[in-house]
Design an enzyme around this catalytic site. Structure first.
Site, PDB file in Angstrom:
ATOM      1  N   HIS A 113      -8.431   7.103  -3.280  1.00  0.00           N
ATOM      2  CA  HIS A 113      -8.455   6.986  -1.819  1.00  0.00           C
ATOM      3  C   HIS A 113      -7.160   7.475  -1.170  1.00  0.00           C
ATOM      4  CE1 HIS A 113     -11.109   3.814  -3.516  1.00  0.00           C
ATOM      5  NE2 HIS A 113     -11.939   4.290  -2.595  1.00  0.00           N
ATOM      6  N   SER A 170     -16.604   3.274  -0.059  1.00  0.00           N
ATOM      7  CA  SER A 170     -15.259   2.694   0.015  1.00  0.00           C
ATOM      8  C   SER A 170     -14.327   3.431   0.967  1.00  0.00           C
ATOM      9  CB  SER A 170     -14.620   2.660  -1.382  1.00  0.00           C
ATOM     10  OG  SER A 170     -14.501   3.966  -1.922  1.00  0.00           O
ATOM     11  N   ASP A 200      -4.260   5.426  -3.940  1.00  0.00           N
ATOM     12  CA  ASP A 200      -4.539   5.095  -5.335  1.00  0.00           C
ATOM     13  C   ASP A 200      -5.184   6.318  -5.998  1.00  0.00           C
ATOM     14  OD1 ASP A 200      -7.203   5.131  -4.488  1.00  0.00           O
ATOM     15  OD2 ASP A 200      -7.450   2.956  -4.521  1.00  0.00           O
TER      16      ASP A 200
END
Length: 358
Positions: free
Chosen positions: A336, A43, A333
């Site tokens: 990340h 991600s 968040d």
């Protein structure tokens, strides 16, 4: 006549587009070119492949993700804006955004300058991807093989071989293996201790690097795993009342990174005419997290979204408020970093390792 000319015209247009780049921010050595960038990973670098992966819930193609990108339209990037894939392509003057290979709107003209194969939730350990429903490393290699065939059909085998040999390939994995598969799910803890598990991860990384080498990759940068014990989510879940960095998580990451670095040194001697470079992101990111003020930020232990403690993917949504100024935060968040932090890391790391890659 028209049917004969059409493919020739398309090929000409593609070759012209390959030579049209944005202004490079990095100064390349004389007579060195980087025609494209390719990224494999999780991600941290996924630019939207998981939008079209119905097997996973690790998606972020909804607000507030992407609030500082392209007019605030979410694209599946796990941040408020650009992610390292985009920033790397930008730094080399190739293009502003690195498209996801699975983007249904991907144009043929984008292929020759690189794409992203990464999938949020994936890891070196196949079980990691399975648990997250992510595209495993083997699946990312399959997409790369498919990509090569497509590119050969567009610009020919010789030009494709040149692009693969001179382009930059980046690999960003390892976080999910340690944080999720080993510590959070505890499945691998029943089978392996940390030294044994990190051996499995390194062996998988080595096999993958050999595979993309055989497919034509010659300039490969492998990012270290980051200090996952210091991300807000892990601090909340395992850092105690004071939400400290989780030491045993970071120790496991450091052990893996040490083994990965040594293995890459070994591979570099075994693959002729190839540059495979270990790129340390652990150290600079940890310094930003622990000393945010030094880098112009105010908050290093919470994310901008919601409470900033555990929100990630679906728990970071339009119902949760975001911080007043995202530039104050190291993290977007619970897992990340923000675009501004990604940019600092990418610039620092590329400047440090550029000549080893080229």
């Amino acid at each position: 006549m028209a049917s004969i000319c059409a493919p020739l015209i398309l090929r000409f247009i593609l070759l012209v587009l390959v030579s049209c780049k944005i202004m490079a921010l990095l100064k390349l050595p004389q007579n060195v070119s980087v025609p494209a960038v390719f990224v494999f990973g999780d991600s941290i670098v996924d630019t939207g492949n998981n939008n079209n992966n119905m097997e996973t819930s690790a998606r972020c193609n909804f607000p507030p993700y992407g609030k500082d990108l392209r007019g605030g339209i979410p694209t599946g990037r796990f941040s408020n804006g650009k992610v390292p894939s985009d920033l790397i392509a930008e730094e080399f003057g190739i293009k502003e955004f690195l498209p996801a290979y699975l983007d249904p709107n991907l144009q043929s003209s984008e292929l020759a300058t690189g794409v992203c194969f990464a999938s949020g939730g994936s890891g070196y350990d196949p079980l990691t991807s399975q648990l997250a429903g992510a595209i495993p490393l083997s699946g990312q290699v399959d997409m790369f093989k498919e990509y090569i065939v497509k590119l050969q059909g567009l610009i020919g085998e010789d030009r494709t071989t040149f692009i693969l040999a001179n382009s930059l390939f980046f690999v960003v994995l390892g976080s999910n293996d340690i944080s999720n598969t080993y510590f959070l799910s505890r499945i691998r803890q029943l089978q392996y201790d940390i030294p044994s598990y990190t051996d499995i991860m390194v062996n998988s990384a080595s096999n993958f690097l050999e595979e993309i080498y055989e497919l034509g990759a010659r300039r490969i940068g492998v990012f270290s795993a980051p200090p996952v014990g210091c991300v807000p989510f892990q601090r909340t879940m395992a850092g105690g009342l004071e939400r400290k960095c989780v030491e045993n998580y970071n120790n496991a990451i450091q052990l893996f990174n040490s083994k990965l670095s040594k293995q890459i040194d070994s591979l570099s001697h075994n693959f002729p005419n190839t540059r495979i470079t270990y790129m340390d992101v652990y150290t600079p990111l940890l310094d930003i997290i622990l000393n945010p003020q030094k880098y112009g930020h105010k908050v290093g232990d919470r994310g901008c979204c919601g409470t900033g403690t555990i929100e990630v993917t679906f728990s970071c949504n339009y119902l949760n408020p975001t911080c007043p100024n995202v530039l104050d935060y190291v993290f977007w968040d619970g897992f990340h970093p923000t675009e501004s932090v990604y940019r600092k890391i990418v610039v620092s790391v590329l400047n440090k390792y550029l000549y080893q890659l080229l």
